[in-house]
Every structure is written in C-alpha cells, then in structure tokens.
Design an enzyme around this catalytic site. Structure first.
Site, mmCIF file in Angstrom:
data_model
loop_
_atom_site.group_PDB
_atom_site.id
_atom_site.type_symbol
_atom_site.label_atom_id
_atom_site.label_comp_id
_atom_site.label_asym_id
_atom_site.label_seq_id
_atom_site.Cartn_x
_atom_site.Cartn_y
_atom_site.Cartn_z
ATOM 1 C CG HIS A 29 -2.020 0.985 1.198
ATOM 2 N ND1 HIS A 29 -1.846 2.321 1.526
ATOM 3 C CD2 HIS A 29 -3.330 0.852 0.859
ATOM 4 C CE1 HIS A 29 -3.002 2.955 1.400
ATOM 5 N NE2 HIS A 29 -3.907 2.095 0.988
ATOM 6 C CG ASP B 262 -8.089 -3.596 -2.492
ATOM 7 O OD1 ASP B 262 -9.286 -3.282 -2.441
ATOM 8 O OD2 ASP B 262 -7.185 -2.794 -2.748
#
Length: 380
Positions: A262, A317
């Site tokens: 991320h 996700d």
C-alpha cells in the site's frame, strides 16, 4: 516558491482535514478521532456518514431522522433507470455505467441549486442514497431482470443487498456488508478523494465532484485490486494446487500477488484485519471456508517470506473480495461498491474544503524547447 519536483505529489501537504487520519507505520485509521475498528464494530454506516458530514456521532433521535431522510431519497427517476438498462444492454462496464448515471442524477434534483455547505450535504445525501439503487438496477438489468424498488424499512447496507437479490439478507451478511461500507468510507487524500476535492475547489457542484471521484476510482491503480485478488483465488482453486505452492510458483515466474502493499501502510491494513474476521463469520455461517483457508495460508506464507518486514503487508483488498464473493456479489461490482461507500468521504471532503476554499492549481515544470520557429502551413 520551491522548484523541487514531487512526482505523484508524494509527501506534499495540500490541505488540512478533520475527517480521517492514516498512520501507515503502526497500521491505524481514524475517522474524526474514532478508531476504525470501534466504528466498524459498534456503529452503522449511517452513523459514520453523520459523523463525517456533521462532525459528531448522532444521538438516537438524530440517527433516526437522518436515516429516514436518507431512505426517503433512494428512488431514482425512470429516465435514469432507462439509461442504466441501455448501458447494461450495451455491455458497458459497471464503473462506467455508474459514472454516467451519477452525472445524470443532477438533472432530476430539484434542490441542485442550493448553495453553500448545506446544499453540498443535501445533494450529497441524495447521491449517496441513489447510487445503491442505480448499481443494483444495473446488475439486475444485466441478468435480464427488472429493478427492485428500495425498501425504506431496511438499512443502507441491507437495502442494497435486497435490491440486488430480491431477498432480505441474513443478519451476518447485512452486518458484514455494513462494516465493509464503513471501512471504505474515507481514507485521507487518496486519488479519488483528491480528484473530488480538486473539482470542488472550482466551486463546481458535488455531482461533478462525485462523478470525477468515480472516474478516478475506476483506474486499475486505485479501486480494482479486490477483483484481482478474487481472480487469483479462483485461478488457484481451479488448478487444484495447494495455495501456498501455487503462490510460490507464481512468484518464481515473476507474478505479483495482488492485495499486498500500500502507498501508505507499511504494516497490515487495519481494515484487512477486520474483514478477515468477518470472512470467518461468513465461512462459519455458510459452512464453506475455502477462501478463508486460501487467504490465511497465503498471508502466513508471505509473512514468513519477509514481505511484511519489507513493508509489503496485506491491504483491505486482500480480504474484501472474498467477503463479497461469499455473499454472492459478482466480481466486477466490487469497485462500484467501493464507490458506493466512498461517496460519503467524497462529499465530506468537498464540503470541508469549500468552507475555506482556495482553487487547487499546482504548477508543472516546463521541459519543452526554449523557442520554435513558426512555419506557415503551406511551407511545412
């Protein structure tokens, strides 16, 4: 004025905000000071919207009034639904269809000319209420089925699942979906939120900002990784191989495992922790723990391989896709559902920024020629 180039605006402060804070080093996310784990566990999505838009958690009376007013705005004009059906028949992508329909909603908003923060929040509430109706109608049109009218007695989360399937969701599914909406509602100045805010800084209406946010979220570098994760999990499942062995082979072949890493988080995303637990609940309720086994095994393997130590940890996700799949939601609706949630944050940021507005207008370093001789067209 500094001439230092910051590609992607990385590390550049462009605004102050009271809405959400991400600490990527320790893995925390707060909305207006409230930890995301506490909000996901104890507050509804409607409460979170109220918090983001009005600055405090609502009393029971305030919540009932707010939730009722939101539910009253769920109906969508037949002209918009007709366009949604046309887009479905044409094979349009769900995010593109949602972008088009959201822009069209402003034509049927009698209060679209209300100005100031009040107008932004009123318009934002109407958009937030109608997006689930649009999205559910689009999916049903793809299946050759008529849309289902929204049920004002159901929660924001429960009503969407009902409109999508025609069946009121069970308690576990509704609570899980409500938590997923809360987890995705805001996340600092990500690409789609910044897009909405830039549009808002021109004093365009919130329909324009939300439409722009949807467009930004549709990009593969922002909103689509949960679908990539599910495609990977299905690929593993169809191979009949052990998930860890499959991932080992994939990495050796140079493939990247989606759902890890991320731009901000250097440790496990707190939203991933929450959704992993909800996946456990769904697995227990259905008796099918396939995705729970796969994702847990892959995470443990990649952790042992040292990816987390390198700052490449599971993000939201990695678990959201398997949660949605466990509820029977088609893969290409995952990103539109992300938009259905994040619209709350987009509206909040536009309203906050416009209260002390300054047009967002960065510079670019010119790298073209210093001079060029113009040649008339007949001499070129």
């Amino acid at each position: 004025m500094s001439d230092e180039l910051k590609r992607g605006l990385e590390g550049v402060l462009v605004a102050e905000s009271e809405l959400s804070h991400v600490d990527g080093e320790v893995g925390t996310l707060v909305y207006r000071g409230y930890d995301i784990e506490e909000l996901a566990r104890d507050a509804s999505y409607e409460e979170v919207l109220y918090l983001l838009w009005y600055g405090s958690l609502p009393t029971r009376e305030e919540l009932e009034s707010f939730a009722t007013s939101l539910a009253d705005e769920r109906d969508v004009d037949e002209d918009v639904l007709a366009t949604v059906r046309t887009l479905a028949d044409a094979g349009e992508r769900p995010m593109a269809a949602l972008r088009t329909a959201t822009s069209m909603l402003s034509a049927y908003d009698d209060g679209a000319e209300v100005e100031g923060r009040e107008g932004t929040l009123e318009q934002g509430a109407r958009i937030t209420a109608k997006i689930p109706t649009v999205l559910a109608a689009f999916e049903r049109a793809r299946q050759g089925q008529p849309p289902i009218d929204p049920d004002p007695e159901l929660s924001h989360a429960g009503n969407f699942l009902y409109m999508l399937t025609g069946v009121e969701p069970d308690e576990v599914s509704e609570e899980t979906f409500d938590e997923a909406l809360t987890l995705h509602a805001d996340h600092g100045l990500n690409a789609s939120t910044f897009t909405a805010m830039v549009i808002g800084s021109t004093m365009a209406d919130v329909y324009s900002g939300v439409t722009g946010g949807i467009g930004a979220l549709s990009g593969s570098l922002h909103g689509g990784a949960n679908q990539d994760v599910m495609e990977l999990l299905y690929e593993i499942h169809e191979s009949d191989k052990d998930p860890v062995e499959w991932v080992k082979d994939a990495r050796e072949a140079g493939r990247r495992v989606p759902g890890f890493g991320h731009r901000v988080y250097k440790v496990k995303d707190p939203r991933a922790r929450i959704l992993q637990e909800r996946l456990r609940d769904l697995a227990a309720a259905s008796g099918d723990d396939t995705w729970l086994q796969y994702t847990t095994a892959i995470e443990e393997y990649l952790t042992e391989e040292g990816l987390v130590e390198k700052g490449i940890a599971p993000n939201v996700d990695f678990y959201s896709g398997s949660v949605y799949d466990s509820m029977g939601i088609p893969m290409d609706l995952y990103t539109p559902i992300f938009a259905m949630s994040r619209v709350g944050g987009w509206v909040a940021h536009v309203a906050e920024y416009q209260a002390d507005n300054r047009l967002i207008r960065p510079r670019a370093r010119y790298t073209g020629p210093d001079s060029a001789e113009f040649v008339p067209i007949d001499e070129r």
